[in-house]
Design an enzyme around this catalytic site. Structure first.
Site, PDB file in Angstrom:
ATOM      1  N   TYR A  36      11.021  26.276  31.304  1.00 37.94           N
ATOM      2  CA  TYR A  36      12.038  26.680  30.315  1.00 37.94           C
ATOM      3  C   TYR A  36      11.367  27.265  29.072  1.00 37.94           C
ATOM      4  O   TYR A  36      11.765  28.325  28.569  1.00 37.94           O
ATOM      5  CB  TYR A  36      12.872  25.451  29.945  1.00 37.94           C
ATOM      6  CG  TYR A  36      14.089  25.693  29.094  1.00 37.94           C
ATOM      7  CD1 TYR A  36      14.000  25.678  27.700  1.00 37.94           C
ATOM      8  CD2 TYR A  36      15.336  25.889  29.668  1.00 37.94           C
ATOM      9  CE1 TYR A  36      15.122  25.878  26.907  1.00 37.94           C
ATOM     10  CE2 TYR A  36      16.469  26.079  28.880  1.00 37.94           C
ATOM     11  CZ  TYR A  36      16.354  26.069  27.509  1.00 37.94           C
ATOM     12  OH  TYR A  36      17.473  26.269  26.723  1.00 37.94           O
ATOM     13  N   SER A  91      15.570  29.858  22.159  1.00 41.26           N
ATOM     14  CA  SER A  91      15.593  28.397  22.076  1.00 41.26           C
ATOM     15  C   SER A  91      14.547  27.922  21.078  1.00 41.26           C
ATOM     16  O   SER A  91      13.585  28.648  20.779  1.00 41.26           O
ATOM     17  CB  SER A  91      15.274  27.785  23.451  1.00 41.26           C
ATOM     18  OG  SER A  91      14.962  26.411  23.346  1.00 41.26           O
TER      19      SER A  91
END
Ligand code: GCO
Length: 257
Positions: free
Chosen positions: A161, A148
């Site tokens: 996350y 990500s």
């Protein structure tokens, strides 16, 4: 077979995309299938997996559904057994499964930290541990970890996350360090902001949308099909000497302030 086919065709390859009955995973699965791979659609929702597999099959793509929990090694082995029986070993693994549980860190339930680490990071290790032995025996394999933008950049309320995706970037390098000698190429794709179920509310927020479009040199969000080209490249012969790289597909967001 022409040069492009030799470099990028996935014909005869079996690709498992975890968490692929919706969102970016489904787009990645479609892209690999359209490039010739036999694709395994995965998730914990039997209804979701079957519906996605039927949709891709109706497009003439070669696909199977496999319902299993990527965080549980026994579940992965059990879930993959019918795939191995029908198609043989997995040649291409895309570790895509991921969730968000957004909280300020001081308010974050420990369970939500653990769950995001388990699903977004530990699961990539578990699933790779299951498929790697056959790749090592074959002296051939491809593993693509969906990292990500948050492998490198943090944003308030996504500390769990970011920690998971930062870890996944280093796990990508660790896998490459150990398995490149077996002709297994392990690399990562780091998406920036793409509209999916996970980010829909963010994009619908006018202030957040304005901020992302202003902060991104390309001036917009990505569309999920814009990840397919890199996934096909990293899954194909064309990337046979690419190891341990995490490539950002983010419109330039990570490259410029
Ligand atoms: C958020 C988003 C991001 C995106 C993407 C960015 O809350 O800011 O969910 O985490 O999903 O991962 O790369």
């Amino acid at each position: 077979m022409d040069k492009l086919d030799k470099l990028f065709s996935l014909k005869g390859k079996t690709a498992l995309v975890t968490g692929s009955y919706r969102g970016l995973g489904l787009h990645l699965a479609r892209g690999l299938a359209e490039s010739g791979a036999r694709v395994v659609i995965n998730g914990r929702s039997e209804e979701g997996v079957l519906a996605a597999a039927e949709a891709l099959a109706s497009e003439g793509l070669e696909v199977m559904g496999a319902v299993f929990d990527v965080t549980n090694e026994a579940s992965v082995n059990l879930g993959l057994a019918p795939v191995m029986a029908k198609w043989g070993a997995v040649d291409i693994l895309v570790n895509n499964a991921g969730i968000q549980r957004r909280h300020q860190l001081e308010e974050m339930p420990v369970e939500d930290f653990r769950l995001v680490i388990e699903t977004n990071l530990t699961a990539a290790f578990v699933t790779a541990k299951v498929v790697a032995p056959a790749m090592i025996q074959a002296q051939s394999g491809k593993i693509i970890n969906i990292c990500s933008l948050m492998s490198d950049l943090a944003r308030p309320t996504t500390g769990n996350y970011a920690a998971a995706k930062g870890g996944l970037k280093m796990l990508t390098r660790a896998m490459a360090a150990e398995w490149a000698r077996h002709n297994i190429q392990v690399n990562g794709i780091a998406p920036g902001y793409f509209e999916t179920e996970m980010t829909r509310k963010l994009k619908e927020d006018p202030e957040f949308n304005r901020w992302i479009c202003g902060r991104t040199p390309a001036g917009r969000w990505g569309t999920p099909d814009e990840l397919q080209g890199l996934a096909i490249f990293l899954a194909s012969t064309g990337s046979s000497f690419v190891n341990g790289q995490v490539i950002f597909v983010d419109g330039g967001l990570s490259a410029a302030i």
